[in-house]
Design a protein around this motif. Structure first.
Motif, PDB file in Angstrom:
ATOM      1  N   ASP A 130       0.810  -1.219   0.000  1.00 12.26           N
ATOM      2  CA  ASP A 130       0.000   0.000   0.000  1.00 12.26           C
ATOM      3  C   ASP A 130       0.843   1.268   0.000  1.00 12.26           C
ATOM      4  OD1 ASP A 130       1.057  -0.365   2.505  1.00 12.26           O
ATOM      5  OD2 ASP A 130      -0.760   0.183   3.600  1.00 12.26           O
ATOM      6  N   THR A 131       2.111   1.135  -0.373  1.00 10.41           N
ATOM      7  CA  THR A 131       3.015   2.287  -0.342  1.00 10.41           C
ATOM      8  C   THR A 131       2.698   3.260  -1.480  1.00 10.41           C
ATOM      9  OG1 THR A 131       4.805   1.046   0.682  1.00 10.41           O
ATOM     10  CG2 THR A 131       5.433   3.015  -0.527  1.00 10.41           C
ATOM     11  N   PRO A 132       2.672   4.554  -1.225  1.00 15.83           N
ATOM     12  CA  PRO A 132       2.454   5.535  -2.298  1.00 15.83           C
ATOM     13  C   PRO A 132       3.673   5.622  -3.216  1.00 15.83           C
ATOM     14  CG  PRO A 132       2.997   6.642  -0.238  1.00 15.83           C
ATOM     15  CD  PRO A 132       2.817   5.189   0.101  1.00 15.83           C
ATOM     16  N   GLU A 133       3.519   6.346  -4.312  1.00 15.64           N
ATOM     17  CA  GLU A 133       4.616   6.498  -5.269  1.00 15.64           C
ATOM     18  C   GLU A 133       5.642   7.496  -4.736  1.00 15.64           C
ATOM     19  OE1 GLU A 133       5.384   5.081  -8.243  1.00 15.64           O
ATOM     20  OE2 GLU A 133       3.831   3.616  -7.786  1.00 15.64           O
ATOM     21  N   ALA A 134       6.321   7.120  -3.697  1.00 20.96           N
ATOM     22  CA  ALA A 134       7.366   7.944  -3.092  1.00 20.96           C
ATOM     23  C   ALA A 134       8.549   7.050  -2.769  1.00 20.96           C
ATOM     24  CB  ALA A 134       6.849   8.632  -1.840  1.00 20.96           C
ATOM     25  N   TRP A 135       9.686   7.673  -2.518  1.00 19.30           N
ATOM     26  CA  TRP A 135      10.907   6.908  -2.269  1.00 19.30           C
ATOM     27  C   TRP A 135      11.522   7.285  -0.927  1.00 19.30           C
ATOM     28  CZ3 TRP A 135      13.613   3.197  -5.158  1.00 19.30           C
ATOM     29  CH2 TRP A 135      13.025   2.855  -6.384  1.00 19.30           C
ATOM     30  N   VAL A 136      12.183   6.317  -0.358  1.00 22.05           N
ATOM     31  CA  VAL A 136      13.048   6.505   0.810  1.00 22.05           C
ATOM     32  C   VAL A 136      14.490   6.380   0.314  1.00 22.05           C
ATOM     33  CG1 VAL A 136      13.807   5.532   3.010  1.00 22.05           C
ATOM     34  CG2 VAL A 136      11.357   5.611   2.443  1.00 22.05           C
TER      35      VAL A 136
END
Length: 314
Positions: free
Chosen positions: A191-197
């Motif tokens: 369920d992770t959004p389109e973002a990065w760590v």
């Protein structure tokens, strides 16, 4: 640790006067530390002493020798020619003392004593801790001291006896063996959004930063942290997707691998020690134990176990 100490004998007045000009090994260490750090505070941290103690020691040395060893300024302490000379002498003396220590320790054939190991927090938590525990159970007379750092300790100066490190080019003056290759891949929660760590600049992971830039991930990076364990936690908590070591992320039930391992980010894993220590019985036994255990972990290191379990999820 070997040390050079003064032997004190009764003296008459002339002998006592002559002894005042003797330069002790501790004096050289103080000069060396100030020359390296460029400040009293930095030298104190290296020596494990206070700023005031280093200040008093330097003044006493200069008073005894009758010469200024450093130029004081607002920017710090710069060695004079005399200070540079003594700092160079200190480097040579230290090398001789440490070399003698390694050679003496190298004759120790007992399966007892202390082994100081340096590795990264990621490797310790994700891979090495159970291996160290198994070694300790098998060799209860050997004490393990584990120093966690992302920087390679100076094994020549006995900061550590053994290093377990990811490296594409280990130092040439060390000996050891390659015990595997660490694969890395992209992981995320479903369920992770389109973002990065991503890695913070203090992590010093230039290869990953370059890969993220090339693949447009840096533009969408909303969270950065200076440890791989921190990146894992952020990914597990749904802050974004991240590139993580397969051996670390594959066991996380909440995470899914997105694609195959990234070839250009694969890193060799090395087991290293100083040449003078490789014949020490406890270190040789430890190196063999680690090599065998890490070789058996090769499927996990290479990310092959997850390729089967996640093949339908990626």
């Amino acid at each position: 640790m070997l040390c050079v100490a003064e032997l004190k004998f009764p003296k008459d007045d002339d002998e006592a006067c002559m002894n005042e000009m003797v330069l002790h090994w501790d004096d050289l260490r103080v000069v060396q530390a100030i020359a390296k750090a460029g400040s009293l505070a930095g030298a104190g941290r290296g020596l494990g002493a206070s700023h005031a103690t280093v200040f008093r020691r330097l003044n006493a040395i200069e008073s005894r020798l009758g010469v200024a060893l450093f130029e004081r300024s607002r920017s710090g302490y710069a060695p004079t020619p005399a200070g540079e000379d003594l700092a160079a002498v200190a480097e040579r003396v230290e090398a001789e003392v440490l070399g003698a220590e390694r050679r003496v320790v190298g004759r120790d054939m007992r399966l007892s004593g202390t082994i100081r190991v340096t590795t990264t927090d990621t490797l310790l938590v994700g891979l090495l801790s159970p291996i160290f525990a198994a070694f300790q159970r098998a060799h209860s007379d050997i004490v393990l001291e584990v120093a966690v750092s992302n920087q390679l300790f100076n094994l020549s100066q006995r900061d550590a006896d053994v290093a377990v490190r990811p490296s594409s080019s280990p130092p040439e003056h060390l000996v050891g063996r390659r015990v595997g290759s660490i694969a890395q891949a992209v992981y995320a929660r479903s369920d992770t959004p389109e973002a990065w760590v991503g890695p913070d600049r203090h992590l010093g992971y230039a290869a990953l930063d370059a890969w993220m830039t090339m693949n447009g991930a840096n533009e969408r990076c909303r969270y950065r942290v200076d440890t791989m364990l921190g990146m894992l936690a952020a990914t597990r908590d749904g802050l974004g997707r991240a590139v993580l070591p397969c051996y670390l992320a594959d066991v996380e039930q909440a995470l899914v691998r997105l694609g195959e391992p990234i070839p250009e980010l694969a890193t060799d894993l090395w087991l290293l020690t100083h040449p003078d220590l490789r014949r020490v019985a406890r270190i040789r036994t430890f190196m063999v134990f680690l090599a065998e255990a890490l070789t058996s972990c090769e499927p996990s290191l290479a990310g092959q176990a997850a390729r089967q379990s996640h093949s339908g999820s990626a």
